[in-house]
Enzyme design. Structure first.
Site, PDB file in Angstrom:
ATOM      1  N   LYS A  54       0.842  -1.203   0.000  1.00 26.07           N
ATOM      2  CA  LYS A  54       0.000   0.000   0.000  1.00 26.07           C
ATOM      3  C   LYS A  54       0.879   1.256   0.000  1.00 26.07           C
ATOM      4  O   LYS A  54       0.593   2.231  -0.713  1.00 26.07           O
ATOM      5  CB  LYS A  54      -0.945  -0.012   1.210  1.00 26.07           C
ATOM      6  CG  LYS A  54      -2.051  -1.060   1.058  1.00 26.07           C
ATOM      7  CD  LYS A  54      -2.877  -1.297   2.333  1.00 26.07           C
ATOM      8  CE  LYS A  54      -3.839  -2.461   2.117  1.00 26.07           C
ATOM      9  NZ  LYS A  54      -4.653  -2.791   3.299  1.00 26.07           N
ATOM     10  N   GLN A  98      -4.630  -1.361   9.502  1.00 25.09           N
ATOM     11  CA  GLN A  98      -4.570  -2.689   8.905  1.00 25.09           C
ATOM     12  C   GLN A  98      -5.168  -3.732   9.853  1.00 25.09           C
ATOM     13  O   GLN A  98      -4.874  -3.747  11.045  1.00 25.09           O
ATOM     14  CB  GLN A  98      -3.104  -3.036   8.574  1.00 25.09           C
ATOM     15  CG  GLN A  98      -2.909  -4.340   7.821  1.00 25.09           C
ATOM     16  CD  GLN A  98      -3.521  -4.335   6.416  1.00 25.09           C
ATOM     17  OE1 GLN A  98      -3.651  -3.300   5.778  1.00 25.09           O
ATOM     18  NE2 GLN A  98      -3.909  -5.510   5.940  1.00 25.09           N
ATOM     19  N   ASP A 121     -10.980   2.758   3.863  1.00 26.51           N
ATOM     20  CA  ASP A 121     -11.318   1.329   3.722  1.00 26.51           C
ATOM     21  C   ASP A 121     -12.823   1.128   3.504  1.00 26.51           C
ATOM     22  O   ASP A 121     -13.250   0.047   3.120  1.00 26.51           O
ATOM     23  CB  ASP A 121     -10.930   0.565   4.996  1.00 26.51           C
ATOM     24  CG  ASP A 121      -9.568  -0.090   4.892  1.00 26.51           C
ATOM     25  OD1 ASP A 121      -9.231  -0.577   3.798  1.00 26.51           O
ATOM     26  OD2 ASP A 121      -8.857  -0.127   5.920  1.00 26.51           O
TER      27      ASP A 121
HETATM   28  N1  GUN Z   1      -6.929  -6.792   6.077  1.00 28.98           N
HETATM   29  C1  GUN Z   1      -7.249  -7.538   5.000  1.00 28.98           C
HETATM   30  N2  GUN Z   1      -7.794  -6.764   4.027  1.00 28.98           N
HETATM   31  C2  GUN Z   1      -7.804  -5.511   4.507  1.00 28.98           C
HETATM   32  C3  GUN Z   1      -8.229  -4.266   3.964  1.00 28.98           C
HETATM   33  O1  GUN Z   1      -8.728  -4.154   2.836  1.00 28.98           O
HETATM   34  N3  GUN Z   1      -8.065  -3.189   4.779  1.00 28.98           N
HETATM   35  C4  GUN Z   1      -7.533  -3.280   6.024  1.00 28.98           C
HETATM   36  N4  GUN Z   1      -7.435  -2.173   6.744  1.00 28.98           N
HETATM   37  N5  GUN Z   1      -7.140  -4.421   6.557  1.00 28.98           N
HETATM   38  C5  GUN Z   1      -7.268  -5.526   5.792  1.00 28.98           C
END
Ligand code: GUN
Length: 284
Positions: A54, A98, A121
């Site tokens: 990311k 996350q 998100d």
């Molecule tokens: N863990 C697995 N997929 C995601 C996501 O799309 N966003 C976040 N914040 N955590 C995750």
């Protein structure tokens, strides 16, 4: 004729370059770059890889990423305070915490603490509710990215039968809402679903997000169907595979996503899209 590939790597790269152009245009007008706060608690190796990807995507998109990394012992109260500070920070447009979080931290509480306008998100109940009401604001990245892939087939989902396998809050549920908003007829399947294979056989669009390697069999796929595989599973031999038996399904499907290189990169470019959107909403 084997299925056409939905190349998420290429489509996500196009999306990132388009975001970069927009950001550069704003920089030339004297505006600041969009900024994403990336919060990682603990040492889950998969989370570390996702977070790194990311942050690399932010660089390519011209987005400033600001990292907050703490050990698994970081307290829930401290994380709430950090999120509240980021909510107030005028230099931050998006907040990504996350998941999964360590067991002593309640993820729902943390998500609800994030300012919905910075919730890139799309996990906050406000954003989820907006999506359910067909008036989306920030949309969960994986399903939204899957809709971008679907758009690239040129097929209008309106009136088509869609089957979503998996009902998780991050993938299956928001995916069903996206497809419903696009006026597909949506069936959501999960671990209690009966006659799953028959339901999948009736589907013009199949989206799989269950986290079980090669779970969806080739002979479940309706000829010509669009197959979007959200799963990313590591096999004992170290190789990655999706939730769909790709080699068998591609002989039958009309369109199919590879794993890796399908839905995964789209999740990340959609996060960049959401960060730009959050920035533009806060600073038009
Ligand atoms: N863990 C697995 N997929 C995601 C996501 O799309 N966003 C976040 N914040 N955590 C995750």
């Amino acid at each position: 004729m084997p299925a056409q590939l939905l190349d998420g790597k290429q489509i996500s790269e196009q999306q990132i370059q388009a975001i970069r152009s927009r950001v550069e245009q704003r920089l030339a007008e004297g505006r600041r770059a969009p900024a994403l706060a990336v919060v990682l608690i603990g040492d889950d190796p998969a989370s570390a890889v996702y977070v790194r990807n990311k942050k690399l995507a932010c660089e390519r998109a011209g987005i400033r990423s600001v990292s907050f990394e703490y050990p698994a012992s970081f307290s829930e109260a401290a994380l709430i305070e950090l999120v509240q500070q980021l909510n107030q920070d005028p230099e931050i447009d998006g907040i990504l915490v996350q998941l999964p979080l360590p067991d002593h931290i309640d993820p729902e509480l943390i998500i609800e603490t994030i300012n919905p306008h910075k919730d890139v998100d799309g996990f906050h109940p406000y954003n989820f509710g907006r999506l359910a009401l067909k008036m989306p604001l920030l949309r969960p990245c994986t399903p939204f990215g899957a809709m971008t892939l679907l758009q690239h087939t040129g097929v209008d989902p309106a009136g088509l039968d869609a089957v979503v396998i998996g009902a998780s809050n991050i993938v299956g549920r928001p995916m069903a809402l996206e497809l419903l908003m696009a006026r597909a007829t949506v069936t959501v399947c999960h671990s209690k679903t009966r006659q799953l294979a028959d339901k999948v056989r009736s589907a013009d669009i199949v989206v799989a997000g269950v986290g079980r390697p090669n779970f969806v069999q080739g002979d479940w796929i309706k000829p010509g169907a669009i197959v979007i595989d959200i799963g990313i599973n590591r096999l004992p031999n170290g190789r990655l595979c999706g939730d769909v038996d790709f080699e068998a399904a591609r002989q039958v499907a009309g369109w199919i996503t590879p794993v890796p290189g399908g839905a995964g990169p789209m999740t990340i470019s959609t996060l960049m899209h959401n960060t730009l959107e959050a920035h533009l909403a806060l600073y038009p």
